[in-house]
Design a protein around this motif. Structure first.
Motif, PDB file in Angstrom:
ATOM      1  N   ARG A 167      22.238  41.396 -55.839  1.00 25.67           N
ATOM      2  CA  ARG A 167      23.174  40.718 -56.739  1.00 25.67           C
ATOM      3  C   ARG A 167      24.494  40.435 -56.029  1.00 25.67           C
ATOM      4  NH1 ARG A 167      25.110  42.848 -62.742  1.00 25.67           N
ATOM      5  NH2 ARG A 167      26.885  41.445 -62.959  1.00 25.67           N
ATOM      6  N   LEU A 192      20.024  35.485 -63.990  1.00 21.53           N
ATOM      7  CA  LEU A 192      19.460  36.734 -63.474  1.00 21.53           C
ATOM      8  C   LEU A 192      20.207  37.978 -63.957  1.00 21.53           C
ATOM      9  CD1 LEU A 192      18.842  35.582 -59.785  1.00 21.53           C
ATOM     10  CD2 LEU A 192      17.087  36.014 -61.507  1.00 21.53           C
ATOM     11  N   THR A 193      21.328  37.787 -64.629  1.00 18.36           N
ATOM     12  CA  THR A 193      22.144  38.919 -65.065  1.00 18.36           C
ATOM     13  C   THR A 193      22.332  38.886 -66.586  1.00 18.36           C
ATOM     14  OG1 THR A 193      24.245  37.725 -64.871  1.00 18.36           O
ATOM     15  CG2 THR A 193      23.414  38.824 -62.881  1.00 18.36           C
ATOM     16  N   THR A 203      18.878  42.839 -66.237  1.00 12.97           N
ATOM     17  CA  THR A 203      19.168  42.282 -64.921  1.00 12.97           C
ATOM     18  C   THR A 203      17.873  42.144 -64.133  1.00 12.97           C
ATOM     19  OG1 THR A 203      21.365  43.297 -64.893  1.00 12.97           O
ATOM     20  CG2 THR A 203      20.435  42.655 -62.768  1.00 12.97           C
ATOM     21  N   ALA A 204      17.744  41.050 -63.420  1.00 17.45           N
ATOM     22  CA  ALA A 204      16.541  40.800 -62.629  1.00 17.45           C
ATOM     23  C   ALA A 204      16.447  41.804 -61.481  1.00 17.45           C
ATOM     24  CB  ALA A 204      16.569  39.378 -62.081  1.00 17.45           C
ATOM     25  N   GLY A 229      14.684  39.100 -56.829  1.00 19.01           N
ATOM     26  CA  GLY A 229      15.003  37.823 -57.456  1.00 19.01           C
ATOM     27  C   GLY A 229      16.289  37.233 -56.900  1.00 19.01           C
ATOM     28  N   CYS A 269      16.833  33.845 -54.219  1.00 15.86           N
ATOM     29  CA  CYS A 269      17.784  32.752 -54.460  1.00 15.86           C
ATOM     30  C   CYS A 269      18.634  32.453 -53.230  1.00 15.86           C
ATOM     31  CB  CYS A 269      18.687  33.089 -55.641  1.00 15.86           C
ATOM     32  SG  CYS A 269      17.845  33.051 -57.233  1.00 15.86           S
ATOM     33  N   TYR A 307      13.667  28.296 -63.978  1.00 14.36           N
ATOM     34  CA  TYR A 307      13.875  29.709 -64.296  1.00 14.36           C
ATOM     35  C   TYR A 307      14.214  29.963 -65.763  1.00 14.36           C
ATOM     36  CZ  TYR A 307      15.376  34.503 -64.231  1.00 14.36           C
ATOM     37  OH  TYR A 307      15.502  35.839 -64.515  1.00 14.36           O
ATOM     38  N   ARG A 349      12.514  32.704 -68.032  1.00 14.48           N
ATOM     39  CA  ARG A 349      13.339  33.718 -68.703  1.00 14.48           C
ATOM     40  C   ARG A 349      13.063  33.744 -70.203  1.00 14.48           C
ATOM     41  NH1 ARG A 349      18.870  35.828 -67.873  1.00 14.48           N
ATOM     42  NH2 ARG A 349      19.846  36.151 -69.904  1.00 14.48           N
ATOM     43  N   ARG A 354       9.754  35.458 -70.824  1.00 15.94           N
ATOM     44  CA  ARG A 354       9.621  36.786 -70.242  1.00 15.94           C
ATOM     45  C   ARG A 354       9.854  37.856 -71.298  1.00 15.94           C
ATOM     46  NH1 ARG A 354      13.913  38.098 -65.750  1.00 15.94           N
ATOM     47  NH2 ARG A 354      15.192  38.053 -67.645  1.00 15.94           N
TER      48      ARG A 354
END
Length: 202
Positions: free
Chosen positions: A3, A69-70, A147-148, A152, A156, A186, A190, A193
């Motif tokens: 991250r 992703l967060t 959080t991914a 992930g 990126c 994505y 998401r 998911r």
């Protein structure tokens, strides 16, 4: 660590975008003030196509992916939505308005004001990222998304490099094709998911 690396990429590319916008203003202003400034305009075009546009698309991509992703999410916070609006406005104006005018017969006012506004808008985005003003949006779910995983974020990091390599080899200029596909695809992933656990912090 993944991250933080993506945050680093976002900060570096955003800073590069702002710096190149200021450089573009200086170069354009010099070329407009100098007789026979065609060669200077060629430099401005080179910087715009080869550097500024790549920094801009990388900044936009990394910002979108950090949101996705967060737990910040895409629509949970007004300051995030404000950054999205500014970013996409800048990309549109830069690609479809400012870039086509980078020549001797282009509008001097548009070139000067456009490059300065781009740098100013980026400075505004920096403030939004630091201050994080405003409350949550009405669409913010009570439960934060998870959080991914680190891989992930790491994946990126490779996307802009892949875009640059493919664009240079195929077209001679960076092309954000992979970034666009990942950034657009994505959110769909998401959405379907399974929700993860609530993280302890954002």
């Amino acid at each position: 660590m993944g991250r933080k690396s993506l945050v680093w990429l976002h900060v570096v590319s955003s800073t590069g975008w702002m710096v190149m916008a200021l450089v573009l203003f200086v170069v354009v202003d010099h070329s407009l003030s100098t007789p026979g400034g065609r060669a200077v305009f060629e430099v401005a075009t080179l910087l715009d196509v080869q550097v500024l546009q790549f920094m801009a698309t990388t900044s936009a991509f990394s910002g979108l992916m950090l949101s996705g992703l967060t737990p910040w999410g895409y629509f949970r916070h007004w300051w995030v939505l404000a950054k999205f609006a500014i970013t996409f406005s800048q990309l549109y104006v830069g690609i479809f308005v400012l870039s086509p005018n980078l020549h001797q017969d282009g509008s001097p006012l548009l070139m000067r004001v456009g490059s300065l506004l781009m740098a100013s808008a980026l400075a505004c985005q920096v403030w939004l990222s630091v201050a994080k003003p405003f409350k949550r949006t009405p669409w913010a779910a009570p439960r934060k998304p998870a959080t991914a995983p680190p891989w992930g974020f790491a994946a990126c990091l490779a996307v802009p490099a892949l875009d640059y390599a493919l664009g240079q080899n195929l077209l001679g200029t960076p092309l954000p094709a992979v970034s666009a596909l990942v950034a657009a695809g994505y959110p769909i992933v998401r959405a379907v998911r399974r929700p993860g656990r609530v993280p302890s912090r954002t």
